[in-house]
Design an enzyme around this catalytic site. Structure first.
Site, PDB file in Angstrom:
ATOM      1  N   ASP A  52       9.369   4.832   1.494  1.00  0.00           N
ATOM      2  CA  ASP A  52       9.151   4.077   2.719  1.00  0.00           C
ATOM      3  C   ASP A  52       9.854   4.786   3.879  1.00  0.00           C
ATOM      4  OD1 ASP A  52       8.291   2.042   4.307  1.00  0.00           O
ATOM      5  OD2 ASP A  52       9.368   0.454   3.280  1.00  0.00           O
ATOM      6  N   ASP A  53       9.086   5.230   4.882  1.00  0.00           N
ATOM      7  CA  ASP A  53       9.645   5.834   6.103  1.00  0.00           C
ATOM      8  C   ASP A  53      10.390   7.140   5.845  1.00  0.00           C
ATOM      9  OD1 ASP A  53       8.664   3.556   7.237  1.00  0.00           O
ATOM     10  OD2 ASP A  53      10.553   2.834   8.044  1.00  0.00           O
ATOM     11  N   CYS A  90       3.413   1.765   7.461  1.00  0.00           N
ATOM     12  CA  CYS A  90       3.445   1.605   6.008  1.00  0.00           C
ATOM     13  C   CYS A  90       2.294   0.775   5.450  1.00  0.00           C
ATOM     14  CB  CYS A  90       4.778   1.017   5.583  1.00  0.00           C
ATOM     15  SG  CYS A  90       5.255  -0.491   6.458  1.00  0.00           S
ATOM     16  N   ARG A  94      -0.621   1.856   2.727  1.00  0.00           N
ATOM     17  CA  ARG A  94      -0.713   1.280   1.386  1.00  0.00           C
ATOM     18  C   ARG A  94      -2.088   0.673   1.140  1.00  0.00           C
ATOM     19  NH1 ARG A  94       4.939   0.328  -0.328  1.00  0.00           N
ATOM     20  NH2 ARG A  94       6.139   1.530   1.187  1.00  0.00           N
ATOM     21  N   LYS A 148       8.093  -2.694  -3.226  1.00  0.00           N
ATOM     22  CA  LYS A 148       7.559  -3.263  -1.993  1.00  0.00           C
ATOM     23  C   LYS A 148       6.050  -3.443  -2.079  1.00  0.00           C
ATOM     24  CE  LYS A 148       6.812  -1.856   2.825  1.00  0.00           C
ATOM     25  NZ  LYS A 148       7.306  -1.044   3.939  1.00  0.00           N
ATOM     26  N   HIS A 150       3.980  -5.771   0.545  1.00  0.00           N
ATOM     27  CA  HIS A 150       3.691  -5.723   1.988  1.00  0.00           C
ATOM     28  C   HIS A 150       2.196  -5.657   2.286  1.00  0.00           C
ATOM     29  CE1 HIS A 150       5.288  -4.336   6.173  1.00  0.00           C
ATOM     30  NE2 HIS A 150       5.328  -5.647   6.025  1.00  0.00           N
ATOM     31  N   HIS A 243      13.507   2.653   4.070  1.00  0.00           N
ATOM     32  CA  HIS A 243      13.321   1.761   5.214  1.00  0.00           C
ATOM     33  C   HIS A 243      14.677   1.162   5.586  1.00  0.00           C
ATOM     34  CE1 HIS A 243      11.828  -1.449   7.757  1.00  0.00           C
ATOM     35  NE2 HIS A 243      10.595  -0.998   7.640  1.00  0.00           N
ATOM     36  N   ASP A 353       4.883   6.841   2.817  1.00  0.00           N
ATOM     37  CA  ASP A 353       3.800   6.100   3.467  1.00  0.00           C
ATOM     38  C   ASP A 353       3.615   6.458   4.935  1.00  0.00           C
ATOM     39  OD1 ASP A 353       6.043   4.844   4.505  1.00  0.00           O
ATOM     40  OD2 ASP A 353       5.682   2.935   3.516  1.00  0.00           O
ATOM     41  N   ASN A 354       4.619   7.064   5.562  1.00  0.00           N
ATOM     42  CA  ASN A 354       4.505   7.554   6.944  1.00  0.00           C
ATOM     43  C   ASN A 354       5.727   8.408   7.222  1.00  0.00           C
ATOM     44  OD1 ASN A 354       5.077   4.166   7.459  1.00  0.00           O
ATOM     45  ND2 ASN A 354       6.695   5.620   7.974  1.00  0.00           N
ATOM     46  N   LYS A 419       7.260   7.970  13.002  1.00  0.00           N
ATOM     47  CA  LYS A 419       6.445   6.846  12.544  1.00  0.00           C
ATOM     48  C   LYS A 419       5.878   6.086  13.746  1.00  0.00           C
ATOM     49  CE  LYS A 419       7.342   2.283  10.409  1.00  0.00           C
ATOM     50  NZ  LYS A 419       8.389   1.475   9.722  1.00  0.00           N
TER      51      LYS A 419
END
Length: 778
Positions: A52-53, A90, A94, A148, A150, A243, A353-354, A419
């Site tokens: 994540d991030d 994110c 996903r 996660k 989300h 994150h 994811d980014n 991001k």
């Protein structure tokens, strides 16, 4: 019979019991799932691990100094995808991975913290689109997920919600993790196992979520193998790290002590040199200079004060330690697979994811929620986006922190911006992929792949490699045509070219269109429309870091790509754009029941975050606490929030204390508490300038006041409301040190929340969905 289930090192209460499970099943309609096929003989296991991030250069196979030997080993025997791209946020990423269709078509123009009522923002995977897990399950696989999710609109994350968009209903046999976008790694605000909240009164001192997720993944795998030694599994492991808030174990932090004192300029330079040496980019490639865009600027490290350098280096130590710990836990998985002989026949994919995020601004923050939690309202002058905390707390459970955007600039080496941006810094991320038995490297192949791939391609590729046939329908409705194009051909043969050469991107009005070597970018969020001068143009083959704008030299190409973006946008239901921020303010009338008064009783699981926020956010409200108190009884009566911000009322030494955690700054007011039946009222009155005046009112006329205080808003309080104790992250750390979660020892009858008027600065706009639909079709 209801009772305590011992799970790992802490008790988990089964409040529903068997009868409750039967009632839940009876109340749900059972979908018509396709008959599960037998997996083809020798089918590989598949592990898809998502960070994540995390930026392009944050793991050692892509130039990082962070110790990630497990990923280095996977890359050494597999492949590094050097041109894998993703949506710049994110949840859209996903959704694209899970469905194989572009994010707006999948209902994710943004993350699920809005619900404006448009098809591009349903914030749930389409009911007609089979998920990657559903495809694998239909193909004979066991399907597991940890971490996660989300991909559920936030108004449907509470315990009473309709759960068709939760992981089990979207194809996973088992799930453990956090439905929300992020959480504390030491004291998660809410964990879900399958379809139920996991109620943990107090986390063990050595709890760390990355470790726990790995424990759960290993348990799922070993449990499967005890029952079926041959059935392949698909494991979607979606990390909460890195994150914000950035948190890491003390021993991992210590490993990086002093490693970042040279600053982000030095780290970026060193990473880029390693990227060139490793063949990720050819000699002569230009690394993007420091970001200079307004609000996104990165200053030279040497221009900082010594105090700033010290604090900022601590932030990056926490970030690096969290990444390192992920690699350690990945090793636990790969070691287990090697021990059981399954490693060679397991496809492992690791990606992000980014890109790295600049959300914490120029200075970073030790008060994560005050930094970005109220960006949509006018803040009072005394608002502090970085509440001063001891730098030694950075990375630990007491401080909710994030690093300055200078470190995101280093994370995204050699690209520009972060991001949410459509430049490469937001959308180009690392990927390593290995399958020793099925995709061995041959000859002089060094495993670097420069062909372009997009998030929608990943699922179709994994299914193609595993021999899984995509479902033709879901619940009787034909499946949509996917946008993803499998890329296994150029994994096998590096001479093959990519078939996915065109891709639109959009987020909050920022746009881009990629066509082979040419990329047009309209970079302004909520900015100009379709004018030619709104677009920049880059030759990303010669200039992957997007440093030379060629729009003036090629105006015809700019016009062409802008028009093609528009055509792709219409096809992918990108319109309307959230280019004025209105999506964030519009809420459906279906959320109004969440604003009704609620009575909570001792033993009630913690009320979910969003459900709790509807009772308190940007408004006045009262809390009525009904108890029978005797001398000597003590404990927490009600708590809402955590170390990121919150409030609690507790009794200690015959005194009732209201503790208010103002984004890390502790405030208290106290009043003696008499014995007997009590109806204590906490009154929160919304004032101008985003403030509350708080009063504690006792039936004997005693009263205490606190305020005006800055309101908790945005995502704070993050942990929901608990009664009779303080679950999750503690509101008041000193009380937690003395008493832990501090259960109330007397008789607490109930706690009742009554929402009052919304403040004038609450810009929420309620749309009566049913009335609007009726009007449209009249």
């Amino acid at each position: 019979m209801p009772g305590d289930i011992h799970n790992g090192s802490y008790p988990i209460r089964d409040y529903a019991g068997f009868d409750g499970v039967l009632d839940e099943l009876a109340s749900q309609s059972v979908p018509s799932w396709p008959r599960q096929a037998q997996a083809r003989p020798g089918a590989p296991n598949v592990i898809l691990m998502l960070m994540d991030d995390m930026g392009f250069s944050d793991i050692s196979p892509f130039g990082s100094e962070i110790d990630t030997p497990t990923l280095q080993e996977i890359a050494a025997e597999g492949y590094r995808l050097n041109n894998y791209q993703t949506p710049p946020m994110c949840a859209p990423a996903r959704a694209a991975i899970m469905t194989g269709i572009n994010p707006h078509r999948a209902g994710f123009s943004f993350v699920p913290h809005m619900d404006p009522g448009f098809p591009n923002s349903t914030m749930e995977l389409p009911g007609y689109a089979p998920s990657l897990a559903e495809n694998f399950r239909a193909g004979g696989y066991a399907t597991f997920m940890v971490g996660k999710w989300h991909m559920t609109v936030e108004s449907k994350m509470h315990d009473g919600a309709e759960k068709s968009s939760w992981p089990l209903q979207r194809g996973f046999d088992r799930y453990f993790g956090c439905l929300d976008g992020f959480t504390s790694l030491f004291h998660p605000h809410r964990l879900v196992q399958d379809n139920s909240q996991v109620v943990i009164d107090q986390y063990p001192e050595d709890f760390y979520l990355t470790d726990e997720l790995t424990d759960r993944a290993l348990e799922m795998i070993t449990s499967l193998r005890a029952a079926d030694p041959a059935k392949p599994f698909f494991l979607y492991f979606a990390h909460q790290a890195v994150h914000g808030p950035l948190q890491a174990k003390a021993e991992d932090m210590e490993k990086y002590r002093g490693r970042y004192e040279a600053g982000w300029d030095h780290v970026r330079s060193e990473r880029f040199a390693r990227q060139i040496a490793d063949g990720l980019f050819p000699d002569g490639t230009r690394c993007a200079p420091r970001n200079r865009e307004p609000g996104m600027e990165v200053v030279p490290w040497e221009s900082l004060s010594e105090e700033q350098k010290y604090v900022f280096a601590r932030y990056m130590e926490a970030y690096a330690a969290a990444v390192d710990n992920v690699d350690q836990n990945l090793k636990r998985l790969t070691d287990h697979l090697k021990m059981t002989g399954e490693y060679d026949n397991t496809i492992i994919v690791f990606t992000s994811d980014n890109g790295g995020t600049g959300e914490a601004g120029h200075t970073g923050t030790r008060s994560y929620f005050s930094r970005f939690g109220a960006q949509k309202v006018q803040l009072p002058p005394e608002w502090d986006a970085d509440v001063p905390r001891d730098p030694e707390l950075i990375g630990g459970p007491q401080a909710y922190v994030h690093y300055p955007q200078g470190w995101a600039y280093a994370s995204n080496t050699p690209f520009r911006l972060y991001k949410t941006h459509t430049y490469a810094g937001g959308v180009r991320v690392p990927m390593v992929l290995s399958w020793p038995a099925g995709l061995p490297r041959r000859g002089d192949d060094e495993g670097v792949r420069h062909q372009s791939a997009y998030a929608t391609d990943l699922g179709p590729t994994l299914m193609r490699l595993a021999g899984v046939t995509p479902l033709a329908e879901r619940h009787g409705v034909p499946a949509p045509e996917v946008d993803g194009i499998p890329f296994e051909t150029w994994l096998h043969d590096r001479r093959q070219t990519s078939e996915h050469t065109e891709q639109y991107v959009e987020l909050n009005g920022r746009r881009a269109f990629l066509d082979g070597r040419w990329k047009a970018i309209a970079p302004q969020a909520n900015g100009p429309g379709w004018e030619e001068d709104a677009w920049e143009l880059y030759d990303v083959l010669a200039d992957p870091a997007e440093t030379r704008d060629l729009a003036q030299q090629h105006p015809d190409r700019v016009r062409e790509l802008a028009e093609r973006w528009k055509a792709a946008a219409w096809h992918n239901q990108v319109f309307p754009l959230n280019d004025d921020g209105s999506f964030n303010r519009t809420r459906p009338s279906t959320e109004l029941p969440l604003e009704e008064p609620v009575t909570l009783y001792p033993g009630t699981p913690t009320l979910e975050r969003f459900r709790s926020s509807k009772l308190t956010k940007l408004r006045s409200f009262t809390v009525d606490i009904n108890l029978l108190h005797h001398p000597g009884e003590e404990g927490v009566l009600v708590a809402h929030g955590d170390q990121g911000g919150g409030y609690s009322a507790y009794v200690e030494d015959g005194v009732l204390t209201l503790a208010y955690n103002q984004y890390g700054r502790m405030l208290h007011t106290r009043v003696p508490l008499a014995a007997g039946e009590q109806m204590i009222r906490l009154r929160f009155e919304a004032l101008p300038d985003l403030k509350w005046d708080i009063a504690v009112e006792l039936p004997d006329g005693a009263r205490a006041n606190l305020g005006p205080v800055l309101q908790l808003t945005g995502m704070s309080p993050f942990t929901g409301i608990s009664v009779g104790l303080d679950r999750g992250g503690p509101v008041d750390w000193e009380v937690y040190q003395r008493h832990g979660c501090f259960p109330y020892t007397g008789i607490l009858h109930s706690v009742r929340y009554v929402p009052g008027p919304k403040a004038p600065y609450n810009r929420e706009r309620i749309i009566e969905i049913e009335r609007e639909i009726a009007r449209i079709y009249e």
